[in-house]
Design an enzyme around this catalytic site. Structure first.
Site, PDB file in Angstrom:
ATOM      1  CG  ASN A   9      -1.788   1.225   1.313  1.00 12.39           C
ATOM      2  OD1 ASN A   9      -1.833   2.027   0.375  1.00 12.39           O
ATOM      3  ND2 ASN A   9      -2.476   1.404   2.421  1.00 12.39           N
ATOM      4  CE  LYS A  11      -0.280   3.256   4.754  1.00 10.43           C
ATOM      5  NZ  LYS A  11      -0.198   3.366   6.217  1.00 10.43           N
ATOM      6  CG  HIS A  97      -5.892   2.115   5.115  1.00 11.71           C
ATOM      7  ND1 HIS A  97      -5.453   3.026   6.051  1.00 11.71           N
ATOM      8  CD2 HIS A  97      -4.897   1.207   4.965  1.00 11.71           C
ATOM      9  CE1 HIS A  97      -4.234   2.667   6.440  1.00 11.71           C
ATOM     10  NE2 HIS A  97      -3.869   1.581   5.797  1.00 11.71           N
ATOM     11  CD  GLU A  99      -3.053   5.583   6.619  1.00  9.69           C
ATOM     12  OE1 GLU A  99      -3.044   5.632   5.378  1.00  9.69           O
ATOM     13  OE2 GLU A  99      -2.154   5.021   7.287  1.00  9.69           O
ATOM     14  CD  GLU A 169      -3.578  -2.200   7.258  1.00  2.00           C
ATOM     15  OE1 GLU A 169      -2.508  -2.493   6.724  1.00  2.00           O
ATOM     16  OE2 GLU A 169      -4.171  -1.125   7.052  1.00  2.00           O
ATOM     17  N   GLY A 175       2.530   2.470  10.899  1.00  3.74           N
ATOM     18  CA  GLY A 175       3.503   3.552  10.763  1.00  3.74           C
ATOM     19  C   GLY A 175       4.202   3.909  12.064  1.00  3.74           C
ATOM     20  CB  SER A 215       5.227  -1.754  12.028  1.00  6.82           C
ATOM     21  OG  SER A 215       4.845  -0.416  12.301  1.00  6.82           O
ATOM     22  N   GLY A 236       2.764  -0.908   4.348  1.00  8.89           N
ATOM     23  CA  GLY A 236       2.891   0.502   4.002  1.00  8.89           C
ATOM     24  C   GLY A 236       4.350   0.869   3.770  1.00  8.89           C
TER      25      GLY A 236
END
Ligand code: 13P
Length: 254
Positions: A9, A11, A97, A99, A169, A175, A215, A236
């Site tokens: 991903n 992003k 997701h 986010e 996730e 992150g 991560s 990510g």
């Protein structure tokens, strides 16, 4: 065996040229995927066609969008529909997701609409779920993720839900460099599978790939993916570095 999947991903990272170079570098490793393995690149909208042509000659390398709109078509300036993605032969789309849930206020009900539109357009949703830190600290993460599945997926019949990819996730691991332990990931994935089994039966639940995200790196992927219910990862930061993502693909169960 259900599909084992390494999904990148990106992003909102990389220029077009950087993305192209990254794909060239990953594909140059010439990792041959078995029929039970997939590598998927979820890239920004303007890079979908380029990515599709980069992977066109490869077996089991796929391209995915990172989002689509929850309405079919119409006056929604700036949005991209599932039908548009289908019209350029994009067969996967990340849905829900964390986010997008957090910064774009996407609700479980909106995500149910997105899942429906994807399936109507022959796009496999990569459906994300996962709890924030306060829920984990309160110990109520199992109920929290069960509600996410229930409200966005459980209207579907078994023959549709079996094709969906689920990505667990935990938000506190995204992150942050703080990965769920292998035991935490396995425990949650087994829970998700049991929630799916209660609704659809264990045969259907056993067919659904459940990816771990948060991560994932070259140095922890193998251990995370070794758990029986962890069918790969949604990656990510480490997917932006060719050598890292190559190693992550190599860490898939075979
Ligand atoms: P990181 O791998 O950067 O933690 O991101 C995980 C993620 O959100 C993938 O969708």
């Amino acid at each position: 065996m259900r599909k084992q999947i390494a999904a990148a991903n990106w992003k909102m990272n990389l220029t077009f040229q950087q993305g192209e170079k990254l794909l060239d570098d990953v594909l140059a490793a010439k990792i041959r995927l078995s029929p039970d393995q997939l590598a998927i690149f979820a890239v920004p909208f303007p890079y979908l066609l380029m990515t599709r042509s980069e992977v066109a000659e490869e077996t089991n390398y796929e391209v995915s969008a990172q989002n689509c709109y929850h309405k079919k078509s119409g006056a929604f300036t700036g949005e991209v529909s599932a039908e548009m993605l289908h019209s350029i032969a994009v067969n996967y789309c990340v849905i829900g997701h964390s986010e997008r849930r957090e910064y774009f206020n996407e609700t479980n009900a909106m995500l149910a609409d997105k899942v429906n539109l994807c399936l109507e357009n022959e796009i496999i949703p990569i459906f994300c779920c996962g709890e924030p830190l306060n829920i984990r600290e309160a110990g109520t993460q199992n109920d929290y993720v069960a509600v996410q599945l229930k409200e966005s997926l459980f209207h579907l019949p078994a023959d549709k839900v079996k094709d969906i990819i689920i990505a667990y996730e935990p938000i506190w691991a995204i992150g942050t460099g703080k990965t769920a332990t292998t035991a935490q990931a396995q425990e949650m994935h087994a829970h998700l599978r049991s929630v799916l089994a209660a609704q659809y039966g264990s045969q259907t639940a056993g067919q659904i790939s459940i990816l771990y995200g948060g991560s994932v790196k070259a140095n922890n992927a193998k251990e995370l993916f070794s758990s029986p219910d962890v069918d790969g990862g949604l990656v990510g930061g480490a997917s932006l570095v060719a050598s890292e993502f190559i190693e992550i693909i190599r860490s898939l169960k075979s």
